[in-house]
Design an enzyme around this catalytic site. Structure first.
Site, PDB file in Angstrom:
ATOM      1  N   LYS A  74       0.822  -1.202   0.000  1.00  0.00           N
ATOM      2  CA  LYS A  74       0.000   0.000   0.000  1.00  0.00           C
ATOM      3  C   LYS A  74       0.874   1.278   0.000  1.00  0.00           C
ATOM      4  O   LYS A  74       2.083   1.204   0.193  1.00  0.00           O
ATOM      5  CB  LYS A  74      -0.953  -0.012   1.210  1.00  0.00           C
ATOM      6  CG  LYS A  74      -1.953  -1.187   1.169  1.00  0.00           C
ATOM      7  CD  LYS A  74      -2.744  -1.239  -0.138  1.00  0.00           C
ATOM      8  CE  LYS A  74      -4.062  -1.982  -0.052  1.00  0.00           C
ATOM      9  NZ  LYS A  74      -3.993  -3.440  -0.018  1.00  0.00           N
TER      10      LYS A  74
HETATM   11  C1  LIG Z   1      -5.389  -4.208   0.649  1.00  0.00           C
HETATM   12  C2  LIG Z   1      -6.841  -4.023   0.661  1.00  0.00           C
HETATM   13  C3  LIG Z   1      -7.651  -4.418   1.735  1.00  0.00           C
HETATM   14  C4  LIG Z   1      -7.185  -5.268   2.856  1.00  0.00           C
HETATM   15  O1  LIG Z   1      -6.031  -4.929   3.441  1.00  0.00           O
HETATM   16  P1  LIG Z   1      -5.047  -5.998   4.144  1.00  0.00           P
HETATM   17  O2  LIG Z   1      -4.245  -5.100   5.010  1.00  0.00           O
HETATM   18  O3  LIG Z   1      -4.228  -6.619   3.068  1.00  0.00           O
HETATM   19  O4  LIG Z   1      -5.878  -6.949   4.895  1.00  0.00           O
HETATM   20  C5  LIG Z   1      -8.987  -4.105   1.695  1.00  0.00           C
HETATM   21  N1  LIG Z   1      -9.526  -3.457   0.667  1.00  0.00           N
HETATM   22  C6  LIG Z   1      -8.798  -3.078  -0.386  1.00  0.00           C
HETATM   23  C7  LIG Z   1      -9.458  -2.331  -1.498  1.00  0.00           C
HETATM   24  C8  LIG Z   1      -7.449  -3.368  -0.441  1.00  0.00           C
HETATM   25  O5  LIG Z   1      -6.743  -3.027  -1.522  1.00  0.00           O
END
Ligand SMILES: *Cc1c(COP(=O)(O)O)cnc(C)c1O
Length: 405
Positions: free
Chosen positions: A186
């Protein structure tokens, strides 16, 4: 896109602060932690940076969604409207609280189509969950109006749009609650982590308890704390929060690079008249993690994807139409409701029903889209080279297909 690309001494320093005390947990141990409270500090920094009244850090973005849904009181029998194009975490979180995931079509914003949301509302609908996919936002004015009219909760999944804005407000702070993920890919990362943001104190207090076994966090004896309700362990560790604390301070730098690189690549691709770009409800607010582009037909896009792969230049590009994590047409486990633990027969039937509806309107969008991840480390020359190679492939395919048409 991801903050991990620019690892620095800042991350090492914050992690070392924690290693020096050896207190790796965010609660308790007040004496030995010698004033080091990384999770608390990061929560404060999130409130300051994004203009949210409250922030509850948790162990992942998925945990953040689950915590937010629970804190908003969503559960048995409730329907939650979510997009057909998202990450699997959307339906995982909805199912984990016992609610029904109601997938609906996306439009050329690559996010919830407000008309599709409206059409999906039933007396059981409790919440609308837009997902600000690939760095940019859903049409929040339209969705807020729908939620207001039908008295629905609005939960923003802003996991992929950290730092994006809509009409001056930070994505994730507009609805009743909003979430970020700080997983490894992210915009800013904790390695693993997530946060629920809300301006509602009651929702925040519920998130705080829910993510730590229902503890009310009053007093300083964890064993003596009452549990006003049942919770889980979705805690973040101090080590993870330390990484995030370094990263959040670098977010303005990351966003500036993303915007610059995004604009440079877009300028090159825009020279092809057949290319169009994702519609962005507030172009100023795009966090620019991805450049999202369309070609006129599915056939042309699939030929371009195949040719880019053949030339070894597809890395960093995503054709979501064939991507198991992000698009409904490949979620076979959901379509068949394959779970390890039995769902109630009623929920199972609804899951199967909603996952197998007609998503041809979404198909028509997603099958013509590719998203190019914007790297923080590209040089101007690399962007030029990358863009020109992409343009050459697209032109080649367009002319070949015109000949055969
Ligand atoms: C990455 C992501 C999540 C979940 O995040 P994690 O930390 O990997 O559990 C939820 N929604 C979206 C749109 C994402 O890209």
């Amino acid at each position: 896109m991801p903050g991990f690309e620019l690892w620095s001494d800042a991350e090492r320093k914050h992690v070392n602060d924690v290693l020096e005390t050896g207190i790796l947990m965010r609660y308790g141990f007040d004496g030995p932690r010698k004033g080091i409270w990384k999770a608390k500090e990061l929560e404060q920094e999130i409130c300051n940076s994004f203009g949210s009244k409250h922030a509850q850090l948790v162990s992942s973005g998925t945990a953040a969604l689950t915590t937010a849904l629970s804190a908003l009181g969503i559960g048995y029998g409730d329907e939650v409207i979510m997009p057909s194009f998202t990450f699997v975490a959307s339906f995982e979180a909805i199912l984990s609280v016992g609610a029904v995931p109601v997938m609906v079509d996306v439009d050329d914003t690559l996010t919830l189509d407000p008309a599709a949301v409206k059409a999906a509302i039933t007396p059981k609908t409790k919440c609308v969950m837009p997902v600000h996919m690939c760095g940019s936002m859903a049409d929040m004015d339209a969705l807020q109006a729908i939620c207001k009219e039908h008295k629905l909760l609005l939960l923003e999944d802003a996991c992929q749009a950290i730092g994006g804005t809509y009409k001056g407000k930070k994505l994730g702070t507009i609805g009743d609650a909003g979430t970020f993920s700080f997983d490894f890919v992210k915009t800013i990362t904790c390695a693993e982590g997530g946060v629920v943001m809300t301006n509602n104190e009651d929702t925040y207090i519920k998130c705080d308890g829910y993510s730590d076994h229902g503890h009310d966090h009053k007093g300083n004896d964890r064993g003596a704390e009452p549990h006003p309700f049942i919770g889980y362990n979705f805690r973040i560790s101090e080590l993870h929060a330390a990484v995030g604390l370094a990263q959040i301070k670098r977010l303005p730098e990351f966003l500036a690079i993303q915007k610059k690189n995004h604009a440079a690549l877009k300028n090159i691709l825009a020279t092809i008249p057949e290319i169009s770009f994702r519609r962005i409800p507030d172009a100023e607010g795009d966090s620019c993690t991805f450049l999202n582009w369309f070609l006129p037909t599915t056939e042309i896009m699939q030929a371009v994807v195949a040719e880019m792969k053949a030339q070894g230049i597809f890395g960093g590009n995503f054709y979501w139409f064939r991507h198991n994590w992000h698009y409904i047409n490949v979620w076979d486990h959901l379509k068949h409701s394959i779970t390890l633990n039995a769902l109630s027969p009623e929920l199972k039937e609804k899951v199967i029903f909603h996952a197998n509806k007609d998503f041809s309107a979404s198909d028509a969008i997603i099958s013509r889209n590719v998203s190019t991840a914007i790297s923080l480390t590209w040089s101007e020359e690399q962007i030029k080279e990358k863009g020109e190679k992409m343009v050459a492939v697209i032109k080649k395919v367009l002319s070949e297909m015109a000949v055969h048409a």
